[in-house]
Enzyme design. Structure first.
Site, PDB file in Angstrom:
ATOM      1  N   ASP A  21      38.269 -11.901 -13.227  1.00 18.29           N
ATOM      2  CA  ASP A  21      39.073 -12.529 -12.180  1.00 18.29           C
ATOM      3  C   ASP A  21      40.461 -12.862 -12.717  1.00 18.29           C
ATOM      4  O   ASP A  21      41.309 -13.358 -11.986  1.00 18.29           O
ATOM      5  CB  ASP A  21      38.409 -13.815 -11.684  1.00 18.29           C
ATOM      6  N   GLU A  57      24.573 -11.575 -26.324  1.00 23.58           N
ATOM      7  CA  GLU A  57      25.092 -12.901 -25.973  1.00 23.58           C
ATOM      8  C   GLU A  57      25.113 -13.787 -27.221  1.00 23.58           C
ATOM      9  O   GLU A  57      24.135 -13.854 -27.957  1.00 23.58           O
ATOM     10  CB  GLU A  57      24.225 -13.526 -24.884  1.00 23.58           C
ATOM     11  N   ASP A  71      36.013 -13.831 -22.012  1.00 19.83           N
ATOM     12  CA  ASP A  71      36.997 -14.869 -22.291  1.00 19.83           C
ATOM     13  C   ASP A  71      38.373 -14.208 -22.385  1.00 19.83           C
ATOM     14  O   ASP A  71      38.559 -13.279 -23.174  1.00 19.83           O
ATOM     15  CB  ASP A  71      36.657 -15.554 -23.622  1.00 19.83           C
ATOM     16  N   GLU A 126      25.290  -4.965 -22.120  1.00 20.84           N
ATOM     17  CA  GLU A 126      26.273  -5.910 -21.571  1.00 20.84           C
ATOM     18  C   GLU A 126      26.721  -6.817 -22.703  1.00 20.84           C
ATOM     19  O   GLU A 126      25.901  -7.475 -23.349  1.00 20.84           O
ATOM     20  CB  GLU A 126      25.699  -6.747 -20.429  1.00 20.84           C
TER      21      GLU A 126
END
Length: 219
Positions: free
Chosen positions: A156, A71, A120, A46
């Site tokens: 989204d 991350e 982002d 991920e």
């Protein structure tokens, strides 16, 4: 979104080098066989794991696979690590590094699936190259994914979704699944979906969740 610095998270990361690679040197290849008990298992990555609800849930549900949470923020890495330790997820490693260096950390044709969740959007045109679905990132993903390996993407942001569909299509990728309202697909798809923290927040506001699964094909 940048998280507030949490000293406990930074300290936890420093105390567990066996679970977290904190900003490793991109010039030195990582030996993942020393990080996982069984490297013959499928590897899933991920990119941008945030607080880690998605990747830790995925690792818990799939003990027969290996997972890496990539991350950038150390505080977020500490939050993921806390959950990993609480749930004793031996099949999860945390890589605190820049996604731009992803090909330095993973060997060619080594990953089965790559997840991009609520990245982002970098909405300004001048920042296009920073979007994680820009063509230079797709080129890197293609290198580390096995032939037929898949990218699963959720957002989204309608603008980022449209951009990503166009970017992947222009790169010649094949789409296996596309949804402009993931949470209102059929029951089987909805049941399989693991929400991220952002996804739960946005969906609760009534925002549609966009999703796609795509691959580079087998040459």
């Amino acid at each position: 979104m940048r998280l507030r610095n949490k000293p406990w998270a930074v300290k936890l990361v420093q105390e567990h080098p066996e679970s977290v690679l904190d900003r490793p040197d991109p010039e030195k290849q990582i030996d993942w066989s020393q990080r996982f008990a069984d490297c013959s298992r499928p590897l899933e990555i991920e990119v941008g794991s945030g607080k880690g609800h998605f990747i830790t849930t995925l690792a818990e549900q799939n003990p027969d696979k290996n997972f890496v949470a990539l991350e950038l923020q150390v505080t977020a890495a500490g939050m993921i690590l806390r959950t990993k330790l609480e749930k004793k997820l031996d099949n999860l490693q945390i890589l605190c590094a820049d996604a731009a260096d992803i090909t330095a950390f993973f060997a060619a044709n080594s990953a089965d699936t790559l997840y991009l969740n609520f990245s982002d959007p970098w909405p300004k045109t001048k920042h296009e190259k920073r979007r994680l679905t820009y063509k230079t990132f797709l080129e890197k993903y293609k290198k580390i994914l096995k032939p037929g390996g898949q990218i699963e993407f959720k957002t989204d942001n309608s603008g980022l979704f449209s951009y990503s569909v166009a970017s992947m299509n222009n790169y010649g990728m094949h789409f296996d699944f596309v949804s402009v309202d993931l949470h209102h697909e059929n029951e089987e798809i909805v049941a399989k979906n693991i929400e991220t923290e952002y996804e739960h927040k946005f969906a609760a506001k009534g925002n549609p969740i966009y999703a796609l699964h795509a691959d580079f094909g087998v040459e």
